[in-house]
Scaffold this active site. Sequence first.
Site, PDB file in Angstrom:
ATOM      1  N   SER A   1      10.968  89.357  40.247  1.00  0.00           N
ATOM      2  CA  SER A   1      12.237  89.231  39.520  1.00  0.00           C
ATOM      3  C   SER A   1      12.185  87.980  38.648  1.00  0.00           C
ATOM      4  O   SER A   1      11.373  87.078  38.903  1.00  0.00           O
ATOM      5  CB  SER A   1      13.387  89.089  40.519  1.00  0.00           C
ATOM      6  OG  SER A   1      14.577  88.693  39.859  1.00  0.00           O
TER       7      SER A   1
ATOM      8  N   TYR B   1      17.934  85.097  47.491  1.00  0.00           N
ATOM      9  CA  TYR B   1      17.204  86.079  46.679  1.00  0.00           C
ATOM     10  C   TYR B   1      16.037  85.402  45.938  1.00  0.00           C
ATOM     11  O   TYR B   1      14.913  85.898  45.936  1.00  0.00           O
ATOM     12  CB  TYR B   1      18.168  86.727  45.684  1.00  0.00           C
ATOM     13  CG  TYR B   1      17.569  87.841  44.855  1.00  0.00           C
ATOM     14  CD1 TYR B   1      17.203  89.057  45.433  1.00  0.00           C
ATOM     15  CD2 TYR B   1      17.366  87.686  43.485  1.00  0.00           C
ATOM     16  CE1 TYR B   1      16.664  90.080  44.664  1.00  0.00           C
ATOM     17  CE2 TYR B   1      16.828  88.704  42.718  1.00  0.00           C
ATOM     18  CZ  TYR B   1      16.481  89.900  43.303  1.00  0.00           C
ATOM     19  OH  TYR B   1      15.935  90.909  42.542  1.00  0.00           O
TER      20      TYR B   1
HETATM   21  N1  LIG Z   1      18.054  95.705  38.704  1.00  0.00           N
HETATM   22  C1  LIG Z   1      17.737  94.472  38.392  1.00  0.00           C
HETATM   23  O1  LIG Z   1      18.424  93.816  37.574  1.00  0.00           O
HETATM   24  C2  LIG Z   1      16.507  93.835  38.997  1.00  0.00           C
HETATM   25  C3  LIG Z   1      16.000  92.673  38.379  1.00  0.00           C
HETATM   26  C4  LIG Z   1      14.883  92.060  38.933  1.00  0.00           C
HETATM   27  C5  LIG Z   1      14.276  92.612  40.043  1.00  0.00           C
HETATM   28  N2  LIG Z   1      14.780  93.741  40.626  1.00  0.00           N
HETATM   29  C6  LIG Z   1      14.103  94.273  41.810  1.00  0.00           C
HETATM   30  O2  LIG Z   1      13.818  95.641  41.591  1.00  0.00           O
HETATM   31  C7  LIG Z   1      13.641  96.280  42.869  1.00  0.00           C
HETATM   32  C8  LIG Z   1      14.438  97.583  42.874  1.00  0.00           C
HETATM   33  O3  LIG Z   1      15.809  97.294  42.802  1.00  0.00           O
HETATM   34  P1  LIG Z   1      16.838  98.103  41.901  1.00  0.00           P
HETATM   35  O4  LIG Z   1      17.365  97.153  40.902  1.00  0.00           O
HETATM   36  O5  LIG Z   1      16.258  99.375  41.474  1.00  0.00           O
HETATM   37  O6  LIG Z   1      18.014  98.293  42.974  1.00  0.00           O
HETATM   38  P2  LIG Z   1      18.541  99.566  43.782  1.00  0.00           P
HETATM   39  O7  LIG Z   1      18.920 100.664  42.849  1.00  0.00           O
HETATM   40  O8  LIG Z   1      19.569  99.021  44.684  1.00  0.00           O
HETATM   41  O9  LIG Z   1      17.268 100.061  44.610  1.00  0.00           O
HETATM   42  C9  LIG Z   1      16.807  99.393  45.748  1.00  0.00           C
HETATM   43  C10 LIG Z   1      15.955 100.330  46.561  1.00  0.00           C
HETATM   44  O10 LIG Z   1      15.432  99.619  47.687  1.00  0.00           O
HETATM   45  C11 LIG Z   1      15.681 100.406  48.841  1.00  0.00           C
HETATM   46  N3  LIG Z   1      15.770  99.615  50.072  1.00  0.00           N
HETATM   47  C12 LIG Z   1      16.671  98.658  50.392  1.00  0.00           C
HETATM   48  N4  LIG Z   1      16.440  98.209  51.643  1.00  0.00           N
HETATM   49  C13 LIG Z   1      15.372  98.907  52.113  1.00  0.00           C
HETATM   50  C14 LIG Z   1      14.676  98.909  53.338  1.00  0.00           C
HETATM   51  N5  LIG Z   1      14.999  98.109  54.363  1.00  0.00           N
HETATM   52  N6  LIG Z   1      13.612  99.759  53.475  1.00  0.00           N
HETATM   53  C15 LIG Z   1      13.268 100.591  52.465  1.00  0.00           C
HETATM   54  N7  LIG Z   1      13.904 100.647  51.294  1.00  0.00           N
HETATM   55  C16 LIG Z   1      14.952  99.818  51.123  1.00  0.00           C
HETATM   56  C17 LIG Z   1      16.988 101.127  48.560  1.00  0.00           C
HETATM   57  O11 LIG Z   1      17.111 102.231  49.446  1.00  0.00           O
HETATM   58  P3  LIG Z   1      18.535 102.698  50.063  1.00  0.00           P
HETATM   59  O12 LIG Z   1      19.199 103.504  48.985  1.00  0.00           O
HETATM   60  O13 LIG Z   1      18.159 103.491  51.257  1.00  0.00           O
HETATM   61  O14 LIG Z   1      19.305 101.460  50.389  1.00  0.00           O
HETATM   62  C18 LIG Z   1      16.745 101.518  47.105  1.00  0.00           C
HETATM   63  O15 LIG Z   1      15.948 102.668  47.035  1.00  0.00           O
HETATM   64  C19 LIG Z   1      14.091  95.275  43.913  1.00  0.00           C
HETATM   65  O16 LIG Z   1      12.957  94.662  44.487  1.00  0.00           O
HETATM   66  C20 LIG Z   1      14.889  94.257  43.104  1.00  0.00           C
HETATM   67  O17 LIG Z   1      14.896  92.983  43.699  1.00  0.00           O
HETATM   68  C21 LIG Z   1      15.893  94.361  40.123  1.00  0.00           C
END
Ligand SMILES: NC(=O)c1ccc[n+]([C@@H]2O[C@H](COP(=O)([O-])OP(=O)(O)OC[C@H]3O[C@@H](n4cnc5c(N)ncnc54)[C@H](OP(=O)(O)O)[C@@H]3O)[C@@H](O)[C@H]2O)c1
Length: 281
Positions: free
Chosen positions: A140, A153
């Site tokens: 991130s 985070y």
């Molecule tokens: N969106 C942003 O702005 C952003 C920016 C920088 C980095 N990121 C990173 O991108 C990655 C994906 O996030 P996203 O933005 O796509 O958010 P998201 O839509 O909330 O997706 C997160 C995913 O992680 C899964 N997850 C959470 N806890 C888990 C666990 N204990 N075991 C297995 N799976 C789990 C969730 O599954 P459930 O549905 O079952 O909870 C969901 O599929 C993350 O690492 C996040 O830190 C995001």
Amino acid sequence: MRDMEQEKSIFITGSSTGIGKACALHFDRLGYRVFAGVRKKADADSLRQEASDRLVPVTIDVTDPALIMKAAGNVAKRSGEGLYGLLNNAGIGAGGPVEFLDMEKVESVIRVNLLGMIAVTSAFLPMIRKSRGRIVNIGSISGMLALPGASPYAASKFAVEAFTDSLRLEMRPHGVRVSLVQPGDTESSIWSKVQKNFSPVYRTDQVRSLYGFVIDPIRQALEHPRLQPVEKVVNAVEHAFLSAKPRSRYRVGRDARIFAMVRHLPDSVRDRLVMRGLERQ
Ligand SMILES: NC(=O)c1ccc[n+]([C@@H]2O[C@H](COP(=O)([O-])OP(=O)(O)OC[C@H]3O[C@@H](n4cnc5c(N)ncnc54)[C@H](OP(=O)(O)O)[C@@H]3O)[C@@H](O)[C@H]2O)c1
């Protein structure tokens, strides 16, 4: 880019929503066999509906060692030619001023974002090493610059950067390429989840009088996030898996490029810039 290779398979954690789901559907469309890690049956069903018959949902919670081993066993059995790619994507957010942090939330963010990534990588590594494949970790912008109010985070994502650097060097003699993707603020479910979990404690007069300068910009950012389309992150992940020359780091978005520059400034200059940025929010 390489030509599409039908037999190749990729395992993705956190495929139910956001970046993970977009990547799962994208690689499925490219003709890869996608093993899509999910926690709930409903998410497995909806992925099956949206994807081709090649996509295989795999139950995994990255904090559960038994489920990780079971998932690795299932993927090993079903991946035929071997597993080419691992996308460590699962992650959660958590924040707030250090003085008022909920330790359970701090522990869970470290458990999912860092320890989960390490445990999954360790379990799937024999398959990736055998195929001389690739690993892509989702970090991130918070892994480059730790803003006030984001300490749990940011700590987890700085650690992801360190873990990825170390892994990349360990994998060098084995021909396994390792990349870190550092997205800026991106469309996904994470924003509504963080907003929903925003502790009522942070709205109290006591906390606001001490840390309003931290809380107010966070609330503002959560209520009116400026988000890039998820496809930008998908493109970076595709390059990391398929390009003949994958990069060690992908900074995705204008905010990511700014963070990458600001991180190298002297602390005093950087702190002034960050505080000024908070005041302007
Ligand atoms: N969106 C942003 O702005 C952003 C920016 C920088 C980095 N990121 C990173 O991108 C990655 C994906 O996030 P996203 O933005 O796509 O958010 P998201 O839509 O909330 O997706 C997160 C995913 O992680 C899964 N997850 C959470 N806890 C888990 C666990 N204990 N075991 C297995 N799976 C789990 C969730 O599954 P459930 O549905 O079952 O909870 C969901 O599929 C993350 O690492 C996040 O830190 C995001």
